[in-house]
Design a protein around this motif. Structure first.
Motif, short mmCIF file in Angstrom:
data_model
loop_
_atom_site.label_atom_id
_atom_site.label_comp_id
_atom_site.label_asym_id
_atom_site.label_seq_id
_atom_site.Cartn_x
_atom_site.Cartn_y
_atom_site.Cartn_z
N PRO A 247 90.30 61.18 33.52
CA PRO A 247 89.38 62.30 33.22
C PRO A 247 88.10 61.69 32.70
N VAL A 248 87.28 61.05 33.31
CA VAL A 248 86.08 60.62 32.87
C VAL A 248 84.88 60.96 33.15
N LEU A 249 84.83 61.71 34.15
CA LEU A 249 83.55 62.39 34.81
C LEU A 249 82.85 63.43 33.98
N PRO A 250 81.53 63.50 33.89
CA PRO A 250 80.83 64.83 33.57
C PRO A 250 81.39 65.83 34.11
N ARG A 251 81.47 67.12 33.48
CA ARG A 251 81.58 68.42 34.00
C ARG A 251 80.66 68.63 35.25
N GLY A 252 81.41 69.23 36.31
CA GLY A 252 80.68 69.69 37.29
C GLY A 252 80.60 68.68 38.23
N MET A 253 80.94 67.40 38.13
CA MET A 253 80.76 66.30 39.24
C MET A 253 81.90 66.16 39.90
N ARG A 254 81.88 66.05 41.31
CA ARG A 254 82.92 65.88 42.13
C ARG A 254 84.04 64.63 41.76
N PRO A 255 85.40 64.95 42.29
CA PRO A 255 86.32 63.69 42.01
C PRO A 255 85.71 62.29 42.69
N LEU A 256 85.90 61.31 42.09
CA LEU A 256 85.53 59.97 42.98
C LEU A 256 86.98 59.24 43.05
#
Length: 302
Positions: free
Chosen positions: A32-41
């Motif tokens: 869990p390292v992405l900014p909120r609202g960003m699609r999973p990578l």
């Protein structure tokens, strides 16, 4: 009793060299390292291939990983264990070169391995010596033709992160990367890339071959949310219910493979250390530590 112990030892060696070292598998993790609202990578990390000419099963398995359709690939080095292995590495990674990617090199990309007593890893650990960090410089090392790998990776559009920054564009997303050349042979130059994440990018990640503490400290203090590394082979020979005995660098054995965290200067980064999918050509064994690649799914943090 002596005969029985010898038989058990022989059976273990046959298993470690004949089965487990070729028992390739995929590890799947969520980070869990992405900014909120960003699609999973979806990130495919390959590491420590240590290709030796003729390793057909390994080549076929690496080629099959393209079927995962990752968003991008991170290669954390040590592709070679044979000066003649460059064409076979490129054949193995050929389908993955069609995807966006970044890479760093490790010591075995630059230099061929030498035959050495495996017990030396334990002695060096006890003395706090690892690689060229405390040991005398290597003498008479075989130089691998790493330039061919670099040129092919660059031609495919993969970004060289050896003491460098780079970017990948995925649809509307801008991904920034900061990488180091291999700390194991003192090629890392953090001053050349210091400054932390790029704030105009949607995500910034850190990449290094060998997870030496000085590199992890620098990346973490600068605020990178995730550091990707290899080099350790997960310990390569692990004791069941205990874990790795050595890491071949100064990171602790509890973090020899897999996902953990690192703290420095009051900050915390996620750290993923790949156990890799190969071995030094002179020690082609694994025990309780199967060869692997990792598919990391990056998701928004809470």
């Amino acid at each position: 009793m002596t005969a029985g112990v010898a038989a058990v030892g022989a059976a273990g060696l046959v298993y470690a060299a004949g089965f487990e070292a070729r028992s390739f598998r995929l590890r799947r993790l969520t980070v869990p390292v992405l900014p909120r609202g960003m699609r999973p990578l979806r990130v495919l990390q390959v590491s420590d291939i240590h290709m030796v000419s003729g390793q057909r099963k390994k080549r076929a398995w690496l080629q099959s990983l393209a079927g995962l359709r990752p968003d991008f690939v991170v290669n954390t080095g040590d592709n070679l264990s044979d000066p003649k292995g460059v064409p076979e590495v490129l054949d193995a990674l050929g389908p993955l070169l069609d995807f966006p990617g970044v890479y760093v090199f490790g010591s075995n990309d630059y230099y061929g391995p030498k035959l050495r007593n495996p017990a030396r890893y334990l002695f060096e650990k006890a003395q706090g010596r690892h690689g060229l960090n405390g040991n005398a410089p290597a003498v008479g090392a075989v130089h691998n033709p790493w330039e061919g790998l670099r040129d092919a990776f660059d031609a495919a559009g993969w970004v060289n992160l050896g003491n460098a920054r780079g970017r990948l564009k995925l649809d509307s997303l801008e991904l920034a990367f900061t990488g180091l050349d291999d700390p194991h042979i003192k090629r890392d130059r953090y001053d050349a890339v210091a400054g932390g994440p790029e704030h105009d990018a949607d995500l910034s990640l850190a990449v290094v071959h060998a997870p030496y503490i000085r590199s992890l400290d620098a990346f973490t203090a600068d605020g990178y949310p995730l550091i990707l590394a290899g080099h350790t082979h997960g310990g390569q020979l692990r004791v069941p219910f205990y874990g790795a005995l050595v890491t071949n660098c100064d990171i602790d054995t509890d973090r020899a493979r897999g996902l953990s965290t690192h703290e420095a200067a009051g900050r915390t980064s996620h750290l993923h250390v790949s156990a890799g999918c190969g071995t030094n050509r002179y020690t082609p064994v694994r025990f309780a530590c199967p060869p692997e690649a990792t598919l990391l799914t990056l998701t928004p943090h809470e």
